[in-house]
Design a protein around this motif. Structure first.
Motif, short mmCIF file in Angstrom:
data_model
loop_
_atom_site.label_atom_id
_atom_site.label_comp_id
_atom_site.label_asym_id
_atom_site.label_seq_id
_atom_site.Cartn_x
_atom_site.Cartn_y
_atom_site.Cartn_z
N LEU A 233 -5.45 -0.60 -10.06
CA LEU A 233 -4.42 -0.66 -9.04
C LEU A 233 -4.76 0.16 -7.81
O LEU A 233 -3.92 0.37 -6.95
CB LEU A 233 -3.08 -0.17 -9.63
CG LEU A 233 -2.36 -1.15 -10.55
CD1 LEU A 233 -1.12 -0.51 -11.15
CD2 LEU A 233 -1.98 -2.41 -9.80
N PHE B 263 -6.70 1.25 -4.20
CA PHE B 263 -6.85 0.53 -2.94
C PHE B 263 -8.18 -0.21 -2.92
O PHE B 263 -9.15 0.17 -3.58
CB PHE B 263 -6.78 1.51 -1.77
CG PHE B 263 -5.42 2.11 -1.56
CD1 PHE B 263 -4.38 1.34 -1.05
CD2 PHE B 263 -5.16 3.44 -1.89
CE1 PHE B 263 -3.12 1.87 -0.87
CE2 PHE B 263 -3.91 3.99 -1.70
CZ PHE B 263 -2.87 3.21 -1.19
N ALA B 264 -8.23 -1.29 -2.14
CA ALA B 264 -9.43 -2.11 -2.03
C ALA B 264 -10.50 -1.40 -1.22
O ALA B 264 -10.21 -0.51 -0.42
CB ALA B 264 -9.09 -3.45 -1.39
N GLN C 206 -2.45 0.36 3.10
CA GLN C 206 -3.74 -0.20 3.46
C GLN C 206 -3.55 -1.62 3.99
O GLN C 206 -2.84 -2.43 3.38
CB GLN C 206 -4.70 -0.23 2.27
CG GLN C 206 -6.08 -0.80 2.60
CD GLN C 206 -6.99 -0.87 1.39
OE1 GLN C 206 -6.52 -1.07 0.26
NE2 GLN C 206 -8.28 -0.72 1.60
N VAL D 243 -5.03 -5.10 4.32
CA VAL D 243 -6.07 -5.94 3.70
C VAL D 243 -6.05 -7.31 4.38
O VAL D 243 -5.04 -7.73 4.94
CB VAL D 243 -5.85 -6.08 2.18
CG1 VAL D 243 -6.07 -4.74 1.49
CG2 VAL D 243 -4.47 -6.62 1.85
N SER E 44 -10.72 -8.25 1.06
CA SER E 44 -9.92 -7.19 0.42
C SER E 44 -8.60 -7.71 -0.13
O SER E 44 -8.03 -7.10 -1.04
CB SER E 44 -9.68 -6.04 1.41
OG SER E 44 -9.26 -6.52 2.67
N ILE E 45 -8.07 -8.83 0.38
CA ILE E 45 -6.87 -9.41 -0.23
C ILE E 45 -7.19 -9.89 -1.64
O ILE E 45 -6.44 -9.62 -2.59
CB ILE E 45 -6.32 -10.57 0.63
CG1 ILE E 45 -5.70 -10.03 1.91
CG2 ILE E 45 -5.28 -11.37 -0.17
CD1 ILE E 45 -5.12 -11.11 2.80
N GLU F 53 -9.57 -8.84 -3.56
CA GLU F 53 -9.82 -7.66 -4.40
C GLU F 53 -8.50 -7.04 -4.85
O GLU F 53 -8.35 -6.63 -6.00
CB GLU F 53 -10.65 -6.63 -3.63
CG GLU F 53 -10.99 -5.41 -4.45
CD GLU F 53 -11.87 -4.42 -3.70
OE1 GLU F 53 -12.09 -3.30 -4.22
OE2 GLU F 53 -12.34 -4.76 -2.58
N SER F 54 -7.52 -6.97 -3.95
CA SER F 54 -6.22 -6.40 -4.30
C SER F 54 -5.51 -7.25 -5.34
O SER F 54 -4.93 -6.73 -6.30
CB SER F 54 -5.35 -6.27 -3.04
OG SER F 54 -5.94 -5.41 -2.10
N TYR F 55 -5.55 -8.58 -5.17
CA TYR F 55 -4.93 -9.47 -6.14
C TYR F 55 -5.60 -9.35 -7.51
O TYR F 55 -4.93 -9.28 -8.55
CB TYR F 55 -5.04 -10.92 -5.66
CG TYR F 55 -3.98 -11.36 -4.68
CD1 TYR F 55 -2.89 -10.56 -4.39
CD2 TYR F 55 -4.06 -12.60 -4.06
CE1 TYR F 55 -1.93 -10.96 -3.49
CE2 TYR F 55 -3.09 -13.03 -3.16
CZ TYR F 55 -2.03 -12.19 -2.88
OH TYR F 55 -1.07 -12.61 -2.01
N ALA G 173 -4.64 -6.06 -9.21
CA ALA G 173 -3.23 -6.03 -9.62
C ALA G 173 -2.99 -6.92 -10.83
O ALA G 173 -2.30 -6.53 -11.77
CB ALA G 173 -2.35 -6.47 -8.45
#
Length: 331
Positions: free
Chosen positions: A72, A74-75, A279, A281, A298-299, A301-303, A306
């Motif tokens: 969880l 940050f990217a 952040q 993204v 980075s979107i 990566e965040s998905y 999560a």
């Protein structure tokens, strides 16, 4: 007259299952089972091919971690996490659009707006004298820089908005005004710019899913979604104040320079105004902009992080969702 047994009583109907249709033969269950299995196998093969292609492309530009993220945190994107922000989640256009109108009315130095498509006639408020998008931007452009960036439109007229519609829309928006309106064509043939971002004076930004257009539905929707004789658009946006505004602004300036070759100075970093670490993204395909040759995923990566961190359930609500990104790696 002789009595007949109930079993001999004729109804005039042929004995067959209740869900059958006259003249239509039913598909044998064994054949149906086989076709379903073949369909699933074919679909899985397509999924694997698509995932393999994405992984190869991400590996080639050094972004394979975007698919492998599992936490969880940050990217590892272009923009770092920045403390000191204030965030407000605005649900539906009835909250977002008046907030945008109010922030625009207080602009002092510049306004940057990026979107998928715009409706110059869009009413940002629904008062007795509504605030109309084009009118407000035209008034602002008399004293400050107002830059508007739209997607170029679909390459084929079969899809909307077409490139002709985009050109006509921007002409209607900027004609006889000082508004600077441009088209961003820095995308692949079958790609589109679906970003929605507004930056005002480098002090406040709006990002999210609400377009400043009535194409597809009136964005001025309410949480109660009352019937009003037209199609609404349920979505949300975030109002940002603080250091992260500079990253939204920087991204707009990157795109503006790619289109116009006008070099805008790097935005100043706003002072902290809150206690939220945030952040920015984004998705920038590799090779789209010279300043970000290897792209920014980075979107994704965040998905990925999560979803893999989920412990009890995953609730996903979105107008459009491509499942092949996660495939069998979903947890």
């Amino acid at each position: 007259m002789s009595e007949q047994h109930d079993d001999d009583t004729s109804t005039g109907r042929e004995p067959r299952p209740a869900d059958s249709v006259a003249g239509v033969s039913t598909t044998p269950r064994a054949f149906e089972s086989v076709t379903v299995k073949l369909g699933h196998a074919f679909g899985e093969r397509i999924d694997r091919a698509v995932r393999s292609r994405h992984r190869r492309r991400l590996r080639h530009v050094g972004w394979q971690r975007a698919l492998d993220a599992s936490g969880l945190g940050f990217a590892h994107g272009t923009y770092p996490a920045r403390p000191g922000n204030a965030l407000d989640v605005l649900v539906d256009g009835s909250e977002m659009l008046p907030a945008v109108a109010e922030a625009l009315s207080r602009a002092e130095s510049y306004v940057h707006i990026a979107g998928w498509f715009f409706s110059p006639e869009l009413q940002l408020s629904r008062d007795d004298e509504p605030v109309v998008l084009r009118n407000l931007l035209a008034e602002l452009a008399e004293r400050i820089d107002v830059r508007v960036l739209s997607w170029k439109g679909a390459p084929l007229p079969l899809f909307k908005p077409s490139r002709l519609e985009v050109r006509e829309m921007l002409d209607a928006l900027a004609r006889h005004t000082e508004i600077q309106a441009e088209v961003d064509a820095c995308t692949g043939f079958m790609h589109c710019h679906h970003e929605k971002a507004i930056v005002i004076d480098g002090r406040v930004a709006f990002v999210g899913g609400i377009d400043l257009t009535v194409d597809g539905g009136d964005p001025y929707d309410t949480p109660t979604h009352l019937a009003r004789g037209g199609i609404g658009w349920h979505d949300a946006a975030v109002r940002i104040e603080g250091p992260s505004v500079a990253d939204v602004d920087h991204h707009f300036r990157l795109r503006w320079h790619a289109v116009t070759r006008e070099s805008l100075s790097r935005p100043e970093m706003p002072d902290p105004v809150g206690d939220v670490e945030a952040q920015v993204v984004r998705t920038v395909p590799a090779g789209t902009y010279r300043a970000v040759r290897r792209g920014d995923y980075s979107i994704l990566e965040s998905y990925s992080g999560a979803l893999r961190s989920a412990e009890r359930f995953i609730y996903k609500r979105k107008a459009r969702f491509c499942e092949v990104i996660w495939g069998t790696e979903r947890r």
